[in-house]
Design a protein around this motif. Structure first.
Motif, short mmCIF file in Angstrom:
data_model
loop_
_atom_site.label_atom_id
_atom_site.label_comp_id
_atom_site.label_asym_id
_atom_site.label_seq_id
_atom_site.Cartn_x
_atom_site.Cartn_y
_atom_site.Cartn_z
N THR A 43 0.71 -1.03 0.02
CA THR A 43 -0.14 0.00 0.01
C THR A 43 0.86 1.16 0.13
O THR A 43 0.67 2.32 -0.77
CB THR A 43 -1.07 0.07 1.09
N LEU A 44 1.88 1.20 0.75
CA LEU A 44 2.88 2.33 0.84
C LEU A 44 3.40 2.77 -0.52
O LEU A 44 3.70 3.76 -0.91
CB LEU A 44 4.16 2.13 1.80
N SER A 45 3.99 1.69 -1.15
CA SER A 45 4.57 1.79 -2.60
C SER A 45 3.51 2.36 -3.71
O SER A 45 3.78 3.27 -4.27
CB SER A 45 4.72 0.21 -3.08
N ARG A 46 2.02 2.15 -3.61
CA ARG A 46 0.97 2.49 -4.19
C ARG A 46 0.90 3.94 -3.75
O ARG A 46 0.64 5.00 -4.66
CB ARG A 46 -0.18 1.84 -4.42
N LEU A 47 0.73 4.29 -2.51
CA LEU A 47 0.57 5.55 -2.19
C LEU A 47 1.88 6.36 -2.65
O LEU A 47 1.56 7.66 -3.19
CB LEU A 47 0.60 5.91 -0.64
N GLY A 57 14.01 9.45 4.62
CA GLY A 57 14.95 8.94 5.36
C GLY A 57 14.81 7.79 6.27
O GLY A 57 14.02 6.98 5.79
N ALA A 58 15.60 7.62 7.20
CA ALA A 58 15.53 6.59 8.25
C ALA A 58 15.75 6.80 9.48
O ALA A 58 16.28 7.99 10.04
CB ALA A 58 16.67 5.60 7.67
N ASP A 59 15.37 6.03 10.47
CA ASP A 59 15.53 6.37 11.83
C ASP A 59 16.65 5.96 12.26
O ASP A 59 17.45 5.33 11.65
CB ASP A 59 14.19 5.85 12.58
N ASP A 60 17.00 6.01 13.59
CA ASP A 60 18.27 5.65 14.20
C ASP A 60 18.60 4.03 13.98
O ASP A 60 19.74 3.69 14.13
CB ASP A 60 18.34 5.90 15.69
N ALA A 61 17.45 3.41 13.84
CA ALA A 61 17.62 1.80 13.81
C ALA A 61 17.64 1.29 12.28
O ALA A 61 17.66 0.17 12.14
CB ALA A 61 16.38 0.96 14.49
N GLY A 62 17.69 2.30 11.34
CA GLY A 62 17.96 2.06 9.91
C GLY A 62 16.47 1.71 9.19
O GLY A 62 16.57 1.32 7.98
N HIS A 63 15.11 1.87 10.13
CA HIS A 63 14.16 1.70 9.28
C HIS A 63 13.60 2.77 8.23
O HIS A 63 13.98 3.95 8.65
CB HIS A 63 12.98 1.64 10.32
N ASP A 64 13.45 2.48 7.20
CA ASP A 64 12.80 3.45 6.18
C ASP A 64 11.68 4.08 6.52
O ASP A 64 10.66 3.46 6.80
CB ASP A 64 12.87 3.00 4.64
N LEU A 65 11.73 5.62 6.56
CA LEU A 65 10.61 6.09 7.01
C LEU A 65 9.60 6.88 6.00
O LEU A 65 10.23 7.04 4.65
CB LEU A 65 10.80 7.50 7.77
N TYR A 66 8.26 6.90 5.94
CA TYR A 66 7.29 7.44 5.06
C TYR A 66 6.83 8.73 5.66
O TYR A 66 6.23 8.74 6.84
CB TYR A 66 6.58 6.57 4.46
N ALA A 67 6.33 9.80 4.95
CA ALA A 67 5.76 10.72 5.37
C ALA A 67 4.83 11.16 4.30
O ALA A 67 4.83 10.81 3.07
CB ALA A 67 7.02 11.91 5.48
#
Length: 207
Positions: A43-47, A57-67
């Motif tokens: 769903t994020l890819s389609r959005l 970007g990414a958080d401190d743990a390396g997770h890709d963030l979406y805004a």
């Protein structure tokens, strides 16, 4: 149910990564409609394709963030402001089952109704118990309030289904009695014939 708009609503609170979105979605809805991570990222890819979200970007743990983007906010607020369409209701398996059971060879439709009623009343009791647990303490945050709204909707839905099943049984009894007095008519209702009995009294939830 719109996973698309649910994710946009969560992203409006700030950037999130996929697993966190899944956790927050399930927390908000009490896991009534569980998601898997694959659904979330699809769903994020389609959005992202539609310009509703961007990678941030990414958080401190390396997770890709979406805004969420401005286009995403516009889409979200349009969704909030638009009534849910009831002119094309989704297919309901129970309604289809009863419709097909009428006059079906070897099918006792009243037993189908009784079996479903027992299941529906048990579900309603389970939902009512969940509601009581939720109300044991005053809901402390938005997720608890949201879950309470969801479980109350499930209770009302189960109550309505139980009333409809009572109505179906009453109607079938009346039609079978009418068919019994007119042998040339209503042969398709043979499966509904039998001693007339009142629909089982349905349980009511404590509100």
């Amino acid at each position: 149910m719109s996973i698309r708009h649910g994710l946009l609503a969560l992203l409006e609170r700030g950037p999130r990564y996929g697993s966190r979105l899944r956790t927050e979605f399930e927390s908000r809805t009490g896991s009534t409609w569980p998601l898997n991570v694959g659904q979330v990222y699809t769903t994020l890819s389609r959005l992202e394709r539609d310009g509703m979200v961007v990678q941030d970007g990414a958080d401190d743990a390396g997770h890709d963030l979406y805004a969420i983007t401005d286009a995403g906010r516009t889409e979200l607020h349009t969704w909030f402001g638009t009534p849910v369409d009831r002119t094309h209701p989704p297919r309901d398996e129970l309604a289809i089952k009863l419709a097909m059971a009428v006059g079906a060879p070897g099918v006792d439709i009243r037993e189908v109704i009784q079996s479903q009623r027992r299941h529906t009343l048990k579900a309603m009791q389970d939902y009512t118990r969940l509601k009581a647990q939720a109300l044991a303490d005053v809901p402390a945050d938005r997720d608890e309030v949201a879950w309470l709204l969801v479980v109350e909707q499930l209770i009302f839905q189960a109550e309505a289904e139980a009333r409809w099943l009572d109505h179906c049984e009453s109607r079938l009894v009346r039609l079978a009695e009418a068919a019994a007095t007119e042998p040339s008519a209503g042969s398709g209702l043979a499966a509904t014939r039998g001693p007339a009995r009142a629909p089982a009294e349905r349980s009511r939830s404590q509100r």
